[in-house]
Design an enzyme around this catalytic site. Structure first.
Site, PDB file in Angstrom:
ATOM      1  N   GLU A 106     -24.061 -76.523  55.638  1.00 27.78           N
ATOM      2  CA  GLU A 106     -23.788 -77.850  55.306  1.00 27.78           C
ATOM      3  C   GLU A 106     -23.603 -77.776  53.580  1.00 27.78           C
ATOM      4  OE1 GLU A 106     -27.187 -80.167  56.791  1.00 27.78           O
ATOM      5  OE2 GLU A 106     -25.071 -81.675  57.926  1.00 27.78           O
ATOM      6  N   GLU A 126     -27.543 -77.668  65.495  1.00 26.02           N
ATOM      7  CA  GLU A 126     -28.761 -78.329  65.054  1.00 26.02           C
ATOM      8  C   GLU A 126     -28.710 -78.887  66.862  1.00 26.02           C
ATOM      9  OE1 GLU A 126     -26.658 -78.418  63.281  1.00 26.02           O
ATOM     10  OE2 GLU A 126     -27.422 -78.244  61.152  1.00 26.02           O
TER      11      GLU A 126
END
Ligand code: NAD
Length: 691
Positions: A106, A126
């Site tokens: 990210e 995730e």
């Protein structure tokens, strides 16, 4: 300092920001604060042209720090830091060596440019921790690489190589020297690069979405995070960036506290914590580079494959030339399968072949540091093998048995030096399954146990220590699971109903499908071994024996608990139902209906109760070891955190009440474990029980 930053000495237009939070550059509060401070320093510096964001030589950043997930989030929050980076007047370039995962990727997505070394790995894992990316991953990635590729990466949690990263447009460049390449980007190219948030909304592909959803119902049944991730990725097709980010943040914060995320975090830490106890540190061999495997059948061939793949020179000893030839063929076909699946490259194939051999002579074990026996499950055969091994091997070499059930202490007692023997219980297929039960006999020396742990590490396995008992941790619990299922058959359920209930709970396969897969004959032979020692007061359900006697051995004979068509499709078989009804009649039982909940309750309680006994008898060191065994070896749903973690969610009082509900049906089988009775009184749980 977890983030270092400085203006470049050679080129004052370049500013460096370095992630320096070893070992994996986990992005925690200090790193977020450090990035924030770096941003402020950049804003206060004039004459800059580019910011180079770098990690260590081997890793960019492996993601958010999962240890922070149980506490309330503390500012500066990652999405806010990334927003500053993304719209910075001075463009940031991510220089990616090694892995950029989760929050690490990210971070790279918030940069204007992404340049990686060929060994880089990129992913948003995730969902594997029961959450969704929380710092723009679900909103930036689809804008950058398109809906289909982003949906696949985010819902699977799988990482991709740098090469694949270039192909999908996640990277701008691959270079063996990414730092140099980052310096070489022209100012014009830098200026032209747009922040990802400004890229157009990706187009939602209905067909891709439908296919992905079907895949998820199959492989991620019951899991919330992949479903939520799909919704968030889909949002990018029609909402603006800010709305998407707000939705992602809400979802991320809610999921972080969910039962599933807690369960998956528990297993994440249990896996990382599964290593040699400190007391063994001084006994640890530096490296194992020579091994012998005795027996080249199903298990022996998988174990040998795992050994040579880890670079350990291995010889397999078989009984005669024909069997040795078969072992060599099995070894070769495992290599070929690995090549076909892209797991083994050409050079590795040569290395593996050159360090593997087969033999019929025990003398070829002379130089090995460890012997792993994987011959028939017969204690006399195993003892003979170990006696031959001790004649030829050095006195320091460790002896290990892959027995599934047999008493390591009895085998040890037949050796000159019982302290050199341990059990190393691999799971089938041994080169793939991550779990390794290390069986500690009464006499097992620390050096022998340490050798087991070292081997686990070299093979990339997760080690769990178990004491000696029939079936150790995993197979002992499995026996109770099957017993409870067979009792249900007798009292009214059918194999398909039980399988359906357990897949509904989250198993990939129910107990009867699983038996058909592995073959009913192995468990049959084991039950015959146990005949002499079986508690006569315990109900013994004979249905499985009758199946074997009728030649129904499972898939390999086309008939088992189901019948199998040529295409491998399973169908329920009226003959099996008739056999079950006949057994119930014979026992004078009036069969009745069980709901799916009844079935799950009984099977899970039976396992929990046995898990409690295993802890009480100190066969397992702690509850999380049982969790690892149940998930990694026996298919207990990972997102439930393992058997004992799940039990603690149910609560000790509810478990005891559940056992008491069924106690009258069979007071022997449903007798609550003493540990459960004690824990209810002291209001404690499994997690806090330590041996
Ligand atoms: P298998 O029958 O496939 O292989 C056994 C091999 O041992 C055969 O190739 C046989 O020729 C060889 N052998 C027998 N006696 C020998 C001797 N004296 N010297 C050298 N070789 C000899 O059996 P398997 O399924 O591989 O099981 C092996 C062991 O692993 C058993 O103890 C079993 O309980 C255990 N185990 C099996 C599984 C499983 O799922 N199959 C899982 C874990 C552990």
């Amino acid at each position: 300092m977890t983030v270092k930053f400085w203006r470049d000495d050679c080129d004052d237009k370049v500013f460096f920001v370095e992630l320096a939070n070893p070992p994996v550059n986990a992005i925690n509060l200090a790193v977020r604060q450090g990035l924030h401070d770096a941003m402020l320093a950049i804003q206060a510096t004039t004459g800059l042209e580019r910011v180079m964001l770098i990690g260590s030589e081997t890793i960019f950043a492996a993601g958010g720090d999962a240890r922070e997930f149980d506490a309330p989030p503390i500012a500066p929050h990652l999405p806010d830091v990334l927003a500053m980076i993304e719209v910075s007047d001075i463009p940031w370039v991510a220089v990616i060596n090694g892995a950029a995962l989760g929050g690490g990727l990210e971070l790279a997505l918030a940069c204007r440019y992404r340049i990686a070394s060929p060994k880089a790995q990129l992913g948003l894992p995730e969902v594997l921790l029961g959450i969704v990316p929380g710092a723009g991953g679900t909103q930036r990635l689809p804008r950058l690489i398109g809906f289909a590729a982003a949906l696949e990466m985010i819902t699977s949690g799988k990482s991709i190589s740098a090469k694949a990263g270039i192909e999908v447009g996640l990277l701008d460049l691959i270079d063996a020297d990414p730092m140099q390449a980052a310096r070489a980007i022209t100012p014009a190219d830098l200026a032209a690069a747009r922040p990802v948030r400004q890229l157009p909304n990706p187009k939602l592909d209905e067909a891709v979405l439908a296919k992905s959803n079907t895949g998820l119902t199959r492989r991620a049944k019951g899991q919330i995070a992949p479903v939520k991730a799909t919704e968030l990725v889909s949002l990018t097709s029609h909402t603006n960036f800010a709305e998407g980010m707000a939705a992602e943040r809400d979802c991320f914060l809610a999921l972080r506290q969910s039962e599933q995320a807690k369960a998956l975090r528990h297993l994440f830490f249990a896996e990382r914590g599964a290593k040699a106890p400190a007391a063994l540190a001084n006994h640890m061999p530096k490296i194992i580079n020579q091994a012998v495997v005795v027996g080249g059948g199903t298990m022996g061939s998988g174990i040998a494959h795992a050994l040579v793949r880890a670079g350990i020179t291995t010889v397999t000893i078989e009984t005669n030339e024909a069997a040795a030839k078969q072992a060599a063929e099995r070894a070769e076909s495992l290599i070929e399968a690995g090549v076909k699946r892209g797991l083994i490259g050409a050079q590795k194939v040569d290395e593996m072949r050159s360090c593997y051999s087969v033999s019929t002579e025990f003398a070829s074990a002379a130089n090995a540091q460890i012997a792993i026996e994987a011959v028939f499950e017969d204690i006399a055969v195993k003892i003979t093998v170990f006696q031959k091994l001790q004649e030829v091997m050095s006195a320091n070499a460790i002896l290990a048995s892959n027995t599934s059930y047999l008493d390591i202490n009895v085998i040890a007692a037949a050796l000159d030096d019982p302290s050199r023997l341990i059990g190393l219980h691999f799971f089938v297929p041994a080169h793939i399954m991550k779990l390794l039960e290390i069986i500690k006999g009464d006499a097992s020396a620390p050096t022998a146990l340490a050798c087991g742990f070292r081997l686990a590490k070299q093979l990339g396995k997760i080690p769990v220590v178990a004491g000696v008992c029939d079936g150790f941790i995993g197979n002992r619990i499995l026996a109770r699971y099957r017993e409870a299922a067979d009792l249900l058959l007798l009292h009214g359920a059918t194999p398909s109903q039980i399988d359906k209930a357990m897949t509904g709970f989250g198993y990939a396969m129910g107990p009867y499908e699983a038996q058909d897969m592995s073959g009913l004959d192995i468990a049959f032979a084991n039950r015959r071994r146990q005949d002499a020692s079986r508690d006569p007061n315990r109900t013994y359900v004979q249905i499985a024996d009758k199946m074997v006697e009728a030649g129904r051995l499972g898939r390999k004979t086309g008939l088992g608990w189901y019948s199998y068509a040529n295409d491998g499709k399973a169908a329920t078989d009226p003959l099996v139902d008739a056999l079950i009804v006949a057994e119930a009649d014979h026992a004078g039982i009036t069969r009745r209906h069980f709901s799916d909940d009844d079935i799950v309750k009984r099977l899970v309680l039976a396992m929990i109760n046995e898990g409690a006994n295993i802890l009480f008898e100190a066969i397992a060191q702690n509850a999380s070891d049982i969790d690892l065994v149940s998930v990694l070896g026996y298919g207990f749903p990972r997102w439930r955190g393992g058997l004992m973690h799940y039990a603690d969610q149910l609560g000790m009082a509810a478990i005891l009440a559940g056992l008491k509900d069924v106690l009258a049906e069979d007071p022997h089988i449903w007798q609550p474990s003493q540990l459960i009775l004690d824990a209810v009184k002291t209001k404690s749980d499994f997690a806090s029980f330590k041996n």
